[in-house]
Design an enzyme around this catalytic site. Structure first.
Site, short mmCIF file in Angstrom:
data_model
loop_
_atom_site.label_atom_id
_atom_site.label_comp_id
_atom_site.label_asym_id
_atom_site.label_seq_id
_atom_site.Cartn_x
_atom_site.Cartn_y
_atom_site.Cartn_z
N SER A 9 38.31 33.35 21.15
CA SER A 9 36.82 33.78 22.28
C SER A 9 35.93 33.07 21.63
CB SER A 9 37.09 34.85 22.70
OG SER A 9 35.62 35.36 22.80
N LYS A 50 39.01 37.97 19.45
CA LYS A 50 41.08 38.00 20.30
C LYS A 50 40.78 37.25 20.03
CE LYS A 50 40.47 38.11 24.42
NZ LYS A 50 39.98 37.83 25.68
N GLU A 82 48.99 30.11 28.77
CA GLU A 82 48.63 30.49 30.41
C GLU A 82 47.97 29.24 31.00
OE1 GLU A 82 44.94 34.01 30.23
OE2 GLU A 82 45.10 32.13 28.62
N HIS A 117 60.03 45.59 39.90
CA HIS A 117 59.02 45.93 40.81
C HIS A 117 57.99 46.00 39.41
CE1 HIS A 117 61.11 46.85 44.37
NE2 HIS A 117 61.90 47.52 43.59
#
Ligand code: ARG
Length: 483
Positions: free
Chosen positions: A279, A285, A292, A158
């Protein structure tokens, strides 16, 4: 011979250009060109042996087909957009090369069994490639498992700290998933290993063909058993795309972890600059875009599976043109998973693993509470009561801002007088890990067994890929022999 003359006998008028454009499959089935010629070579050699064609005619056709193969090898084979598919393109090219005798090639076959056979040859190759790609990803993970048998990290359920595990144990979970993904591809391979050629349009043929011969020449185990099934079933494509979907989902789940682990909150890993992006606005970044995109493209692969299921579900027997729509989702999904496995393997082999951050995380969250309960069980307390005692101890720790291992023996004894000095030997996370010696567990010994077993499976598959590739190559060599 005019192009229209291929099968225009029944028509008075010419086909509208928009009809051709709408019905053409060239943008996808050009990928089947080589297999199509191989199928034709097997077919014509069989027609010759069965004396359905004269040796002279058959040999001329074989020579014509061989010259088409060399054109393809030289990348000089030109696809003609005015012919609706690759089969027609090749037949037209053959006939323009050797004249009307080329028209005898299509004796006892149809594009329906032809495309089904081409597709299975294609499936074999892409499946073998997928197995190789998944196994090289597994190999990158195995390397991490070998190096991190003593890197302790939190195991989650979880997404909450559950019990301590080693990074090796965590990574091996992914290895076994990938291993099943690769095995599953071979299962599909085995079921698909029959040749539809010779089923003709749908009902078989009046010529005395030898389907065993063509099946063998093309490297299939045997011919398919029902001509209507052969030209209308695409469960082999569907199953392969299911295998791709499962592999994509497994890679996606791995990517999800890599993304989370590379966040500032976790800091468990740092991806190499070569496999991250920046970025356009935030200079600090470093984004895990590869992971992704793999996660994102899983949607496309699963979508491909749904497209195929939807295409298949409403079709009456036997061939219907809807079936042409099988190729794009198949080719699309197989490319995605091969590319994904490839890139993911690079991301994984090059990333930095922050052992300290993993260890720091494992110190939080009373991750050794189960071990305290298990300890109480060894003192004769039923597990359910032991669970309660350990829970109360945790509650006390939260209140007094302590870890379980910081409690004094007196504090422990408030919860159970069965607790002795030796409790301190089972509470360190290292002990929690090493004491889980059950088969498949996280102790270093259990993980070593896993690594040996998984490596054995990778090696067996790589041997199988080698054998299958060899078998296919041998078939091509035989079919490409001069007459
Ligand atoms: N392009 C077709 C396909 O992919 C080839 C078979 C065409 N057969 C036919 N009867 N129109 O399915």
């Amino acid at each position: 011979m005019s192009k229209q003359a291929l099968w225009s006998g029944r028509f008075e008028g010419e086909m509208d250009g928009s009809t051709l454009k709408f019905t053409s499959s060239l943008d996808v089935d050009s990928a089947l060109a080589f297999y199509d010629v191989m199928g034709s070579l097997a077919h014509v050699r069989m027609l010759k042996k069965q004396k359905i064609l004269s040796a002279g005619d058959a040999d001329e056709i074989i020579r014509g087909l061989l010259s088409i193969v060399s054109e393809m090898e030289r990348r000089e084979f030109e696809i003609d957009d005015s012919l609706e598919d690759i089969h027609t393109n090749i037949e037209f090219r053959l006939t323009s090369e050797i004249g009307p005798v080329g028209g005898r090639l299509h004796t006892g076959r149809s594009r329906n069994d032809q495309v089904a056979a081409d597709l299975r040859m294609y499936l074999r190759d892409v499946i073998l490639e997928a197995v190789i790609d998944l196994d090289s990803l597994a190999a990158s993970l195995l390397k991490i498992a070998e190096d991190h048998g003593d890197t302790i990290m939190p195991g989650f359920t979880h997404m909450q700290h559950a019990q301590p595990v080693t990074l090796a144990q965590h990574v091996m979970a992914h290895v076994f998933r990938l291993s099943r993904d690769a095995d599953r591809f071979f299962d599909a391979y085995d079921r698909m290993d029959r040749c539809p050629l010779g089923s003709a349009a749908l009902a078989g043929t009046t010529y005395p063909i030898d389907r065993k011969m063509t099946a063998e020449a093309l490297g299939f185990g045997s011919p398919t058993q029902n001509s209507m099934d052969s030209v209308s079933s695409r469960d082999n494509v569907l199953e392969t795309v299911f295998c791709a979907s499962m592999a994509a989902a497994d890679m996606s789940s791995m990517c999800e972890e890599l993304i989370v682990w590379s966040s500032q909150e976790f800091g468990f890993i740092e991806m190499d600059d070569a496999y991250t992006t920046g970025s356009s606005i935030m200079p600090q970044k470093k984004n895990p875009d590869i992971a992704e995109l793999i996660r994102g493209r899983t949607g496309t692969v699963v979508g491909d599976l749904v497209s195929l299921m939807t295409m298949a579900k409403g079709l009456p027997l036997s061939y219907n043109r809807d079936l042409q729509e099988d190729k794009r989702p198949l080719m699309d999904s197989m490319k995605i998973i091969s590319d994904s496995a490839h890139m993911l393997s690079k991301v994984i082999s090059s990333m930095k693993i922050n052992k300290d951050a993993m260890l720091a995380a494992v110190e939080k969250g009373f991750i050794n509470a189960t071990d305290l309960a298990d300890y109480l069980v060894t003192r004769g307390i039923p597990f359910r009561d032991a669970h309660g005692i350990a829970g109360e101890s945790v509650r006390y720790c939260i209140g007094s801002r302590k870890k379980l291992e910081d409690l004094t023996l007196d504090e422990f004894r408030k919860f159970s007088d069965s607790i002795d000095e030796d409790v301190y030997s089972i509470l360190p996370v290292k002990a929690c890990v090493e004491r889980r010696r059950s088969y498949g567990g996280t102790s270093s010994g259990s993980v070593d067994v896993q690594i040996t077993e998984a490596m054995g499976a990778v090696m067996e598959r790589s041997e199988r890929v080698r054998q299958e590739t060899q078998l296919i190559e041998n078939c091509w060599d035989d079919l490409l022999k001069e007459v």
